[in-house]
Design a protein around this motif. Structure first.
Motif, PDB file in Angstrom:
ATOM      1  N   THR A 196       0.824  -1.209   0.000  1.00  0.00           N
ATOM      2  CA  THR A 196       0.000   0.000   0.000  1.00  0.00           C
ATOM      3  C   THR A 196       0.856   1.255   0.000  1.00  0.00           C
ATOM      4  O   THR A 196       0.755   2.086  -0.895  1.00  0.00           O
ATOM      5  CB  THR A 196      -0.939   0.018   1.222  1.00  0.00           C
ATOM      6  N   ARG A 197       1.719   1.396   1.034  1.00  0.00           N
ATOM      7  CA  ARG A 197       2.570   2.590   1.105  1.00  0.00           C
ATOM      8  C   ARG A 197       3.650   2.396   2.154  1.00  0.00           C
ATOM      9  O   ARG A 197       3.597   1.469   2.961  1.00  0.00           O
ATOM     10  CB  ARG A 197       1.743   3.839   1.439  1.00  0.00           C
ATOM     11  N   ASN A 198       4.616   3.306   2.139  1.00  0.00           N
ATOM     12  CA  ASN A 198       5.641   3.343   3.173  1.00  0.00           C
ATOM     13  C   ASN A 198       5.086   3.956   4.452  1.00  0.00           C
ATOM     14  O   ASN A 198       4.171   4.790   4.407  1.00  0.00           O
ATOM     15  CB  ASN A 198       6.848   4.174   2.722  1.00  0.00           C
ATOM     16  N   LEU A 199       5.630   3.565   5.577  1.00  0.00           N
ATOM     17  CA  LEU A 199       5.305   4.207   6.840  1.00  0.00           C
ATOM     18  C   LEU A 199       6.182   5.441   7.032  1.00  0.00           C
ATOM     19  O   LEU A 199       7.324   5.489   6.576  1.00  0.00           O
ATOM     20  CB  LEU A 199       5.509   3.248   8.013  1.00  0.00           C
ATOM     21  N   THR A 200       5.638   6.436   7.720  1.00  0.00           N
ATOM     22  CA  THR A 200       6.404   7.634   8.035  1.00  0.00           C
ATOM     23  C   THR A 200       7.313   7.369   9.238  1.00  0.00           C
ATOM     24  O   THR A 200       7.204   6.334   9.909  1.00  0.00           O
ATOM     25  CB  THR A 200       5.476   8.805   8.370  1.00  0.00           C
ATOM     26  N   ILE A 201       8.172   8.335   9.518  1.00  0.00           N
ATOM     27  CA  ILE A 201       9.049   8.222  10.682  1.00  0.00           C
ATOM     28  C   ILE A 201       8.223   8.000  11.941  1.00  0.00           C
ATOM     29  O   ILE A 201       8.476   7.084  12.729  1.00  0.00           O
ATOM     30  CB  ILE A 201       9.905   9.499  10.825  1.00  0.00           C
ATOM     31  N   GLY A 202       7.220   8.843  12.136  1.00  0.00           N
ATOM     32  CA  GLY A 202       6.402   8.750  13.341  1.00  0.00           C
ATOM     33  C   GLY A 202       5.621   7.465  13.436  1.00  0.00           C
ATOM     34  O   GLY A 202       5.467   6.902  14.530  1.00  0.00           O
ATOM     35  N   GLU A 203       5.122   6.971  12.311  1.00  0.00           N
ATOM     36  CA  GLU A 203       4.346   5.735  12.329  1.00  0.00           C
ATOM     37  C   GLU A 203       5.206   4.533  12.708  1.00  0.00           C
ATOM     38  O   GLU A 203       4.706   3.570  13.283  1.00  0.00           O
ATOM     39  CB  GLU A 203       3.688   5.516  10.963  1.00  0.00           C
ATOM     40  N   ILE A 204       6.497   4.595  12.394  1.00  0.00           N
ATOM     41  CA  ILE A 204       7.407   3.518  12.789  1.00  0.00           C
ATOM     42  C   ILE A 204       7.713   3.610  14.280  1.00  0.00           C
ATOM     43  O   ILE A 204       7.572   2.637  15.026  1.00  0.00           O
ATOM     44  CB  ILE A 204       8.707   3.583  11.964  1.00  0.00           C
ATOM     45  N   VAL A 205       8.110   4.793  14.736  1.00  0.00           N
ATOM     46  CA  VAL A 205       8.490   4.957  16.142  1.00  0.00           C
ATOM     47  C   VAL A 205       7.295   4.748  17.063  1.00  0.00           C
ATOM     48  O   VAL A 205       7.422   4.172  18.148  1.00  0.00           O
ATOM     49  CB  VAL A 205       9.126   6.336  16.375  1.00  0.00           C
ATOM     50  N   ASP A 206       6.119   5.199  16.631  1.00  0.00           N
ATOM     51  CA  ASP A 206       4.927   5.082  17.474  1.00  0.00           C
ATOM     52  C   ASP A 206       4.592   3.631  17.804  1.00  0.00           C
ATOM     53  O   ASP A 206       4.001   3.348  18.856  1.00  0.00           O
ATOM     54  CB  ASP A 206       3.725   5.739  16.793  1.00  0.00           C
ATOM     55  N   GLN A 207       4.939   2.706  16.931  1.00  0.00           N
ATOM     56  CA  GLN A 207       4.683   1.297  17.231  1.00  0.00           C
ATOM     57  C   GLN A 207       5.441   0.874  18.490  1.00  0.00           C
ATOM     58  O   GLN A 207       4.913   0.152  19.340  1.00  0.00           O
ATOM     59  CB  GLN A 207       5.121   0.421  16.058  1.00  0.00           C
ATOM     60  N   VAL A 208       6.684   1.322  18.593  1.00  0.00           N
ATOM     61  CA  VAL A 208       7.519   0.953  19.735  1.00  0.00           C
ATOM     62  C   VAL A 208       6.987   1.610  21.003  1.00  0.00           C
ATOM     63  O   VAL A 208       6.891   0.967  22.057  1.00  0.00           O
ATOM     64  CB  VAL A 208       8.982   1.349  19.472  1.00  0.00           C
ATOM     65  N   TYR A 209       6.625   2.883  20.906  1.00  0.00           N
ATOM     66  CA  TYR A 209       6.046   3.563  22.062  1.00  0.00           C
ATOM     67  C   TYR A 209       4.762   2.880  22.515  1.00  0.00           C
ATOM     68  O   TYR A 209       4.502   2.742  23.709  1.00  0.00           O
ATOM     69  CB  TYR A 209       5.744   5.023  21.726  1.00  0.00           C
ATOM     70  N   PHE A 210       3.942   2.450  21.564  1.00  0.00           N
ATOM     71  CA  PHE A 210       2.663   1.820  21.903  1.00  0.00           C
ATOM     72  C   PHE A 210       2.890   0.560  22.731  1.00  0.00           C
ATOM     73  O   PHE A 210       2.228   0.333  23.751  1.00  0.00           O
ATOM     74  CB  PHE A 210       1.882   1.487  20.632  1.00  0.00           C
ATOM     75  N   VAL A 211       3.847  -0.258  22.301  1.00  0.00           N
ATOM     76  CA  VAL A 211       4.143  -1.494  23.035  1.00  0.00           C
ATOM     77  C   VAL A 211       4.705  -1.173  24.415  1.00  0.00           C
ATOM     78  O   VAL A 211       4.328  -1.806  25.417  1.00  0.00           O
ATOM     79  CB  VAL A 211       5.132  -2.377  22.234  1.00  0.00           C
ATOM     80  N   GLU A 212       5.591  -0.198  24.477  1.00  0.00           N
ATOM     81  CA  GLU A 212       6.170   0.177  25.764  1.00  0.00           C
ATOM     82  C   GLU A 212       5.089   0.611  26.751  1.00  0.00           C
ATOM     83  O   GLU A 212       5.089   0.201  27.919  1.00  0.00           O
ATOM     84  CB  GLU A 212       7.182   1.311  25.566  1.00  0.00           C
ATOM     85  N   GLU A 213       4.155   1.401  26.290  1.00  0.00           N
ATOM     86  CA  GLU A 213       3.091   1.879  27.170  1.00  0.00           C
ATOM     87  C   GLU A 213       2.138   0.753  27.554  1.00  0.00           C
ATOM     88  O   GLU A 213       1.648   0.691  28.687  1.00  0.00           O
ATOM     89  CB  GLU A 213       2.343   3.033  26.488  1.00  0.00           C
ATOM     90  N   ASP A 214       1.888  -0.166  26.626  1.00  0.00           N
ATOM     91  CA  ASP A 214       0.973  -1.264  26.933  1.00  0.00           C
ATOM     92  C   ASP A 214       1.573  -2.219  27.962  1.00  0.00           C
ATOM     93  O   ASP A 214       0.866  -2.712  28.847  1.00  0.00           O
ATOM     94  CB  ASP A 214       0.602  -2.017  25.653  1.00  0.00           C
TER      95      ASP A 214
END
Length: 345
Positions: free
Chosen positions: A129-147
């Motif tokens: 579909t498309r490339n992920l942006t910088i924020g969309e990549i980093v946000d995945q890691v933050y999401f897991v950390e917070e969960d």
């Protein structure tokens, strides 16, 4: 739609502030709010003037991914489907260590879908579909950390997508993960897995950080690799090895080969002999991967007896090898499976 401010790295923020007539240090302040304190609103950037916060809100968006689905395995692995600002879905996985609470690995995605079409991969069936942006990549890691409510120790770009086809965004994201004013993860604990993009490997060897390189090999026999990984068929195994030799010579860093064992496809004695020959003389490590069941796939996992023979043989030939434990197999563990259950986006 306004541009998400998390598409910018530090240099991009500096340019944006310059265009707004703001002093250069504002970029540093905003960067720290985004990646150190991870705020979800411009209003929370309290060391910025109200006027600047209002101007930022009028010119940029500040989006945080939304959780669409989450499943937790009996082994503690958690798999997430996150919705991005345009409605696209992306998968990420949190993998805690078996014996220690100190290690928590995130397997993050770098693209929505994947153009490589590897036949054993659920994401490959989805298309790109498309490339992920910088924020969309980093946000995945933050999401897991917070969960999980605990610090991430390791990250690996081994989720959906080919990282080196989104090189600039991926490297900018890795630097934020590594930055002390970001996630502060050591460079050697940050890995990228590629199908073997030669230009990307060459570029990666020139980066100053000691990020780790993994290569999805899956066969050291050219016709078999061509069949199961059709989009790298034009890049020969010989060329890949030469590229890795130059990478190792330049960086003095070990390369990891990812090898998914598939019964009667790439797990014969001939396949093993070819892998041993391919690895001989390289500073490398072989990571054997168990096959997860994929709905609708005719591929099957290699029997444990054969897996043990492979491990023993590699050790006998002084090639470092490990068997990666199958994590999350009871929660649609193969890449793309859980997301595909949500429907295509």
């Amino acid at each position: 739609m306004n541009t998400d401010i998390k598409t910018y790295d530090m240099r991009g923020l500096q340019q944006a502030m310059k265009e707004l007539g703001q002093p250069a240090f504002r970029a540093k302040q905003i960067y720290e709010w985004l990646w150190y304190k991870h705020v979800d609103s411009f209003d929370k950037m309290t060391n910025l003037s109200l006027a600047l916060r209002e101007e930022l809100a009028s010119r940029f968006s500040l989006f945080t991914p939304k959780l669409i689905d989450k499943q937790e395995s009996s082994d503690g692995t958690r798999k997430y489907v996150l919705e991005l600002s345009d409605g696209a879905l992306v998968e990420t996985v949190g993998i805690p260590a078996d014996a220690s609470r100190e290690r928590l690995t995130v397997c993050f995605s770098t693209q929505v879908g994947c153009p490589m079409e590897c036949v054993f991969c659920a994401t490959g069936h989805e298309g790109f579909t498309r490339n992920l942006t910088i924020g969309e990549i980093v946000d995945q890691v933050y999401f897991v950390e917070e969960d999980f409510g605990r610090r991430i120790s390791n990250v690996v770009g081994m989720g959906q997508g080919e990282p080196f086809l989104n090189y600039d965004n991926v490297l900018a994201a890795l630097r934020i993960m590594n930055d002390k004013k970001g996630l502060n993860i050591g460079a050697r604990r940050i890995a990228v897995s590629t199908c073997g993009m030669l230009d990307g490997i060459k570029q990666f060897s020139n980066e100053p950080e000691q990020f780790t390189l993994a290569v999805s090999l899956h066969s050291a026999i050219q016709p078999i690799r061509n069949e199961i990984m059709p989009h790298v068929a034009r890049q020969s195994l010989k060329s890949l090895r030469s590229s890795l030799e130059r990478y190792i010579e330049k960086t003095n860093r070990r390369v990891t080969f990812e090898y998914l064992l598939i019964q009667d496809v790439n797990d014969t004695q001939e396949d093993l002999d070819a892998l041993i020959k391919y690895c001989r003389g390289l500073l490398c490590h072989v990571n054997l991967l168990p096959m997860n069941d994929i709905e609708g796939s005719y591929f099957a996992a290699t029997p444990q007896k054969t897996v043990k023979h492979w491990l023993d043989s590699l050790e006998k030939h002084h090639i470092e090898a490990t068997l990666r434990s199958s994590r999350g197999s009871d929660i649609a563990g193969a890449c793309g499976q859980l997301k595909n259950k949500q429907g295509s986006h």
